[in-house]
Each structure stands twice: as structure tokens, then as C-alpha cells.
Enzyme design. Structure first.
Site, short mmCIF file in Angstrom:
data_model
loop_
_atom_site.label_atom_id
_atom_site.label_comp_id
_atom_site.label_asym_id
_atom_site.label_seq_id
_atom_site.Cartn_x
_atom_site.Cartn_y
_atom_site.Cartn_z
N ILE A 46 0.65 -1.16 0.01
CA ILE A 46 -0.08 -0.06 -0.10
C ILE A 46 0.87 1.28 0.08
O ILE A 46 0.45 2.30 0.31
CB ILE A 46 -0.85 0.14 1.20
CG1 ILE A 46 -0.34 -0.30 2.50
CG2 ILE A 46 -1.85 -1.13 0.91
CD1 ILE A 46 -0.92 0.10 3.69
N GLY A 47 2.10 1.07 -0.23
CA GLY A 47 3.16 2.35 -0.29
C GLY A 47 3.87 2.83 0.66
O GLY A 47 4.42 3.88 0.86
N GLY A 48 4.08 1.94 1.71
CA GLY A 48 4.75 2.17 2.90
C GLY A 48 6.26 2.59 2.76
O GLY A 48 6.71 3.78 3.21
N ILE A 56 7.35 -10.83 -10.09
CA ILE A 56 9.05 -10.73 -9.87
C ILE A 56 9.80 -11.54 -10.33
O ILE A 56 10.81 -11.26 -11.26
CB ILE A 56 9.22 -10.24 -8.29
CG1 ILE A 56 8.64 -8.78 -8.11
CG2 ILE A 56 10.86 -9.94 -8.34
CD1 ILE A 56 8.85 -8.28 -6.73
N SER A 94 10.20 -5.31 0.24
CA SER A 94 9.52 -5.82 1.35
C SER A 94 8.87 -7.20 0.95
O SER A 94 7.55 -7.31 0.74
CB SER A 94 8.35 -4.79 2.08
OG SER A 94 7.87 -5.25 3.24
N SER A 122 1.80 -4.20 6.08
CA SER A 122 2.51 -3.21 5.94
C SER A 122 3.73 -3.05 6.79
O SER A 122 4.21 -3.91 7.71
CB SER A 122 1.83 -1.90 5.88
OG SER A 122 2.53 -0.76 5.19
N CYS A 159 6.35 -12.22 4.03
CA CYS A 159 7.13 -12.65 5.38
C CYS A 159 6.50 -14.23 5.83
O CYS A 159 7.27 -14.66 6.76
CB CYS A 159 6.87 -11.77 6.48
SG CYS A 159 4.64 -11.62 7.03
#
Length: 359
Positions: free
Chosen positions: A16-18, A59, A78, A336, A81
Site C-alpha cells: 500500500i506504499g509504505g 517479480i 519488503s 505493511s 514474510c
């Protein structure tokens, strides 16, 4: 520095653009030239806030040439995880969700113009994985200086505990302003002063009425409390900490985030005052409560998505498109990062050692 001299930045796993917000918060002359993510909800949110649409190309399908042609000065990453969490069984490279990072690492030795800077964020536990070993080996072979960290926002004035792993890398001859021997994990950012966390009231202004604080929507139902052996983390306005909000908040009652004791929901202030004094010692702490009778009697509510975003230090103008439900908002925020901690790391990454005159 002119706009043509701006640092060219590529975001992988942009969410979301962190990372994008952290870059802005760091105050750099920098431009995000491309971002990549396959989550359509995250991409809709990114577009809503930046008027830029991330590429949905996986990717692991990017060629060496396509990455090289971006001409990036900095990579921000990022990765997922789950391969490094207990919930994901900590399978590391054996987890299919780690394949994209493996692909990126395989690209580095083949690039004609590798980035000068790299920042990677992930959960604590990444540093014990085979993906970490591959990362360090690849960056070392490609002539990068490396420093890595385990940091929580509570170290930098933010009342939210979210311990995360960060890797910073600079391609030689670039050097860190403060060199560190070996690869020992650091627990503070050199040259950056640590600060006591604000209280939740000071950061979130909890007593101020807002549209996102509708009691009927946020009040914790009695049915939420199911297990007399589970200790729920409860905080209030004077607390200087909250638990780590995960994508399971608030539906998952185990370890997904804190519950807020909201005095505006109290029906009997005299009874509540004695409860508070016994729960919060000292008053700035959080309380861990397992007694179902007490939990059901307390005026508890969930944090709103807007409040979670503020605890992650997203700016006031950040928002979600109307097509993203509240449950989805919680999920995206849980995946995020803390904007302010990443901004401090970017600032540190870009610092250069002092130049000594030679006479």
C-alpha cells in the site's frame, strides 16, 4: 540537486506504499520510477494515494535486462514474510512465496548497472533463514557493504511494538558513515537519537470525535472472548505501547493486535476507576487480561483502520478507495510497515563518511 538528478528508486512488493511514503518522509530528492506488486487490493490503494499503478508482472518473471533497463539507484524490498514466520512453518526458500526474492538475488550478479543502495524489510526470523544467507552471500559477492538491524517503532517515539528485520546495503566504494565489524545485528540506528514513545492519546487524539471511531462498529463483542487461558493485551489513552497489528486483526483474537479501553463507552465511571488502577501499573503500560468476566465487563473497542495506519505513521492524507472493505483494510495494514522507522533507515543509508583533506 535538480529533478533530473533525483535518486531513481524501484519498489519491489510495494503493497500500500509504505516504502514510498518513507522515501517522502526521509526528505530526499528521489523518484519512484517503478513499483511491483501482484495484490490487486494493495495496488488499488497505491493508485488511490499516489496516482501511480504498480506493475502486476510477477517479480520472478522479470528478466535481467528489464530490471537493468530501469536504471535504478535504489531498490526497496519488503518480500512476503510468511516463509519466515511460525504461522508459515518457517520453510524459507522451500516456500513458494520466497521464489521471487530468490529470483531477484540471482539477477544481481548479471546486472550491468546494479543499484547503489538497497533496503530490505521483513519479520524477525528472516535473519535466521536460508533466504538471509543467500541475500548476504549475493550482496557480498557483488561488492556491497552491509549492515542489518532489528528495530521496533517504540525506540523512536511511536507507541507500537513491531520488531522487524532490516538489511541496508551500499555498493562499494560507497561506505556507511559508521562502519561496523562483521555482520552482527544492530539494535539501534547509529547517529539517530532514540525517544520515549508518545502516549496513545498524544499520538491518536483519542478524545477527538472522528468518523472512523463509530462505537457501534468498533466495540468488542462479548463473543470475542473465548479462551480463559489466553491473555489479551489491553491498552488505554495513557499507554505508551500497543501490540503488533497483523493481517488477522481484529477477527483473530490470538496475538493479532491490542484492544483499546475506551472510557467513552463506560457506563459507571466509579467502578471503572478501580479497574483501571489495578490493570495499568505503571499507567503508561499495557495490561494482559485473561479473565473472561473482567474482559466482558470492560468498555473495550478495536482500533480503527485509520488509527492502525497512524500507528504505522502513514500521513494524514493516506486513505483507502471505497472499494476496499474494512476487513481488507486491516489485512493490508497488517502486511505493511512502519513508515517512520524506514525513513530513518533511508536517511542513515544515504549518509556518507566525512571526507578528510590530505595535505
Amino acid at each position: 540537486m535538480s529533478s533530473s538528478d533525483a535518486l531513481r528508486v524501484v519498489e519491489f512488493y510495494s503493497g500500500i506504499g509504505g516504502m514510498h511514503y518513507a522515501l517522502r518522509h526521509a526528505g530526499l530528492n528521489a523518484q519512484v520510477i517503478r513499483s511491483f506488486d501482484i495484490n490487486h487490493l494493495a495496488n488499488a490503494t497505491y493508485l488511490h494515494n499516489f496516482s501511480l499503478s504498480p506493475s502486476t508482472t510477477a517479480i520472478e518473471r522479470l528478466s535481467v535486462k528489464s530490471i537493468d533497463d530501469l536504471g535504478a539507484d535504489m531498490f526497496l524490498l519488503s518480500p512476503p514474510c510468511q516463509p519466515y514466520t511460525r504461522g508459515g512453518n518457517q520453510r524459507g526458500n522451500a516456500d513458494l512465496r520466497a521464489k521471487s526474492l530468490q529470483h531477484l538475488l540471482s539477477v544481481f550478479p548479471q546486472m550491468k548497472r546494479p543499484p547503489a543502495y538497497l533496503l530490505l524489510e521483513n519479520v524477525k526470523g528472516f535473519e535466521e533463514s536460508d533466504s538471509y544467507e543467500d541475500l548476504i552471500r549475493t550482496l557480498t559477492d557483488c561488492q556491497y557493504s552491509i549492515q542489518h538491524f532489528l528495530l521496533s517503532p517504540t525506540q523512536y517515539g511511536i507507541p507500537n511494538h513491531r520488531l522487524r528485520y532490516y538489511c541496508l546495503a551500499k555498493r562499494k566504494p560507497l561506505a556507511f558513515v559508521r562502519e561496523v565489524e562483521g555482520l552482527a545485528v544492530q539494535h539501534r540506528i547509529p547517529l539517530i537519537e532514540e525517544k520515549e514513545p508518545l502516549t496513545l492519546e498524544d499520538l491518536l487524539h483519542l478524545s477527538t470525535p472522528r468518523e472512523d471511531r463509530v462505537v457501534a462498529d468498533l466495540k468488542v463483542p462479548s463473543s470475542f472472548f473465548k479462551d480463559n487461558n489466553y491473555r489479551h493485551e489491553v491498552v488505554w489513552g495513557k499507554s505508551r505501547t500497543t501490540g503488533c497489528f497483523t493481517k488477522g486483526y481484529p477477527t483473530n483474537y490470538k496475538g493479532a493486535g491490542s484492544l483499546l479501553l475506551d472510557l467513552s463507552l463506560a457506563q459507571d465511571d466509579s467502578l471503572l476507576s478501580s479497574e483501571i488502577s489495578s490493570l495499568f501499573e505503571p499507567s503508561s503500560s499495557s495490561a494482559y487480561v485473561s479473565d473472561l468476566q473482567i474482559l466482558r465487563a470492560l468498555p473495550l473497542r478495536f482500533f480503527s483502520p485509520r488509527e492502525v495506519a497512524e500507528l504505522h505513521r502513514f500521513p494524514e492524507d493516506f486513505g483507502f478507495p471505497s472499494t476496499v472493505s474494512r476487513k481488507q483494510q486491516y489485512g493490508l495494514l497488517g502486511n505493511s510497515l512502519c513508515v517512520e522507522v524506514v525513513a530513518l533507515l533511508i536517511q542513515y543509508l544515504l549518509l556518507s563518511p566525512p571526507q578528510h583533506d590530505i595535505h
